[in-house]
Write a protein that holds these residues in place. Structure first.
Motif, PDB file in Angstrom:
ATOM      1  N   TRP A 154     -20.108  26.501  87.734  1.00  0.00           N
ATOM      2  CA  TRP A 154     -20.772  27.135  86.595  1.00  0.00           C
ATOM      3  C   TRP A 154     -22.265  27.311  86.864  1.00  0.00           C
ATOM      4  N   GLN A 174     -24.504  30.708  86.855  1.00  0.00           N
ATOM      5  CA  GLN A 174     -25.708  30.922  86.063  1.00  0.00           C
ATOM      6  C   GLN A 174     -26.858  31.453  86.904  1.00  0.00           C
ATOM      7  N   LEU A 195     -15.551  34.565  85.134  1.00  0.00           N
ATOM      8  CA  LEU A 195     -16.442  34.812  83.998  1.00  0.00           C
ATOM      9  C   LEU A 195     -17.521  35.833  84.337  1.00  0.00           C
ATOM     10  N   SER A 205     -14.572  30.076  75.131  1.00  0.00           N
ATOM     11  CA  SER A 205     -15.692  29.133  75.134  1.00  0.00           C
ATOM     12  C   SER A 205     -16.959  29.792  75.656  1.00  0.00           C
ATOM     13  N   TYR A 206     -16.816  30.618  76.693  1.00  0.00           N
ATOM     14  CA  TYR A 206     -17.976  31.306  77.262  1.00  0.00           C
ATOM     15  C   TYR A 206     -18.576  32.295  76.270  1.00  0.00           C
ATOM     16  N   LEU A 219     -20.087  26.875  76.645  1.00  0.00           N
ATOM     17  CA  LEU A 219     -20.290  26.399  78.009  1.00  0.00           C
ATOM     18  C   LEU A 219     -21.785  26.243  78.258  1.00  0.00           C
ATOM     19  N   ILE A 224     -13.625  30.076  86.418  1.00  0.00           N
ATOM     20  CA  ILE A 224     -15.061  30.141  86.121  1.00  0.00           C
ATOM     21  C   ILE A 224     -15.700  31.299  86.871  1.00  0.00           C
TER      22      ILE A 224
END
Length: 415
Positions: free
Chosen positions: A402, A406, A283, A382-383, A388, A280
């Motif tokens: 996550w 953000q 990302l 998915s991202y 997500l 994660i």
């Protein structure tokens, strides 16, 4: 036990210099002539693997490797192969010659094992020829445990096997799905059948998810994505969880009510084989990519690319569409990363279903050593498709990471 996949067995590698008796010790260990034995140094070229059951431990894979001191042009490639094998090793047996002493190559090998946190044990072979007590002093000084064995006379072999069976790490691996479900829960598995699906069978993560769900006495329903809505409509109770292929995640999200948790096979594998929270963190690098940045797409197995291959075609396309950047994308297949790993800004890795967990964790460490963020296929897909955080709902710890992502915390990669 014989049906346990190689990727689910503990891997035990016999490593050391040429002509110290690694192959002889492997043959004694497995109780058969698995590998060719010769007094000629360098007889073992490519790694040799043998699945077996080691009592009382359980199913393992034994790996015989080439000597780490081969200085020929071809030997250098053999040594590199041996060093790479260490990446998938859960436990190493370092074989030494009873009449020798600790060489630089052997010390470098021990340092490498310590670097990757691979537990090991030392076997001093050829003890029937006599013992160099200076070697024993060196090992004792460095607080390295060892056993004296003789493949020629068989002395110490039985005790050595018993010792290894008790030393192999037997820590529990993270479950695939069993901790997310309980008896009588309904689990819906969405398995698209497209060009990438193997003919006449399911892929390993799907099979493993079915088996683990059945072991928990859950009710498992397997459908194609086109039949998902119909399947949900005829159920008399809500499923506990829906698991889908990453490429179908948006269609599945649209068909599954918001109060039913959804995730992907790839995210399940990310936790089971690797490090979901570390992925994660990777990302964030997707959002930081710039024109000309190099991205490595890595697959642990080799296969013939399909017309619309997930790794070779789809992910590069989605990545360029998402970032709107002109990226330089490279590909690697097999169990090992390219030597220029630090040249890349991001690694997007497959689910690693053909790797054992140790190999996948070592690859994550290699990425960290090279200061390159890593993420797996399913999480990246998915991202980029906006699935997500819903696909992370079953995993509270991952969901927390996550949420930090953000918030765009500057120290995100140091968490």
């Amino acid at each position: 036990m014989s049906k346990v996949p190689l990727s689910e067995r503990k891997h035990i590698a016999f490593v050391g210099k040429r002509n110290v008796g690694k192959s002889s010790l492997v043959n004694c260990f497995v109780g058969q002539d698995l590998v060719i034995v010769s007094d000629i140094p360098g007889t073992t070229t490519d790694p040799v693997k043998k699945a077996m059951e080691l009592l009382p431990f359980g199913p393992i894979v034994i790996i015989d490797t080439a000597g780490i001191d081969d200085i020929s042009e071809l030997g250098e490639k053999r040594v590199n192969k041996t060093m790479q094998i260490i990446s998938e090793t859960d436990f190493a047996i370092v074989v030494l010659d009873s009449q020798s002493h600790l060489s630089n190559e052997e010390m470098n090998l021990i340092e490498l094992l310590n670097k990757y946190e691979i537990p090991f044990y030392i076997a001093i072979n050829k003890s029937e020829l006599g013992i160099n007590y200076k070697l024993l002093e060196e090992l004792n000084f460095r607080k390295l445990s060892f056993s004296l064995v003789s493949c020629k006379t068989g002395k110490g072999i039985y005790e050595f096997k018993e010792k290894i069976a008790n030393l192999i790490p037997n820590e529990e691996e993270p479950p695939l799905i069993s901790d997310l479900i309980k008896q009588h829960d309904i689990i819906v598995l969405v398995v698209p059948i497209d060009l990438g699906a193997p003919k006449g069978r399911l892929i390993l993560p799907q099979v493993q998810t079915i088996r683990e769900s059945l072991d928990e006495d859950a009710v498992v329903i397997v459908v194609k994505d086109k039949e998902l809505r119909s399947a949900l409509s005829i159920l008399n109770q809500k499923p506990k969880l829906v698991v889908t292929d990453s490429q179908a995640i948006m269609r599945v999200n649209a068909d599954v009510p918001d109060d039913i948790k959804v995730t992907t096979f790839s995210i399940l594998m990310a936790r089971h084989k690797g490090d979901l929270t570390e992925y994660i963190k990777g990302l964030q690098r997707i959002e930081e990519l710039q024109n000309g940045d190099k991205v490595l797409i890595a697959e642990a197995c080799s296969h013939h690319p399909q017309e619309d291959d997930i790794g070779k075609v789809k992910i590069p396309r989605w990545l360029r569409l998402h970032t709107k950047k002109n990226l330089e994308i490279s590909f690697s297949n097999g169990h090992y990363f390219p030597s220029n790993l630090s040249d890349f800004k991001l690694i997007i890795h497959c689910g690693g279903c053909m790797l054992n967990r140790k190999a996948m964790l070592t690859r994550i460490k290699q990425a960290k050593f090279a200061n390159v963020p890593i993420v797996n296929y399913g999480l990246a897909i998915s991202y980029m498709h906006g699935a997500l955080p819903r696909a992370l709902e079953p995993f509270p710890e991952a969901k927390q990471v996550w949420e930090l992502f953000q918030k765009k915390i500057p120290s995100f990669h140091q968490l």
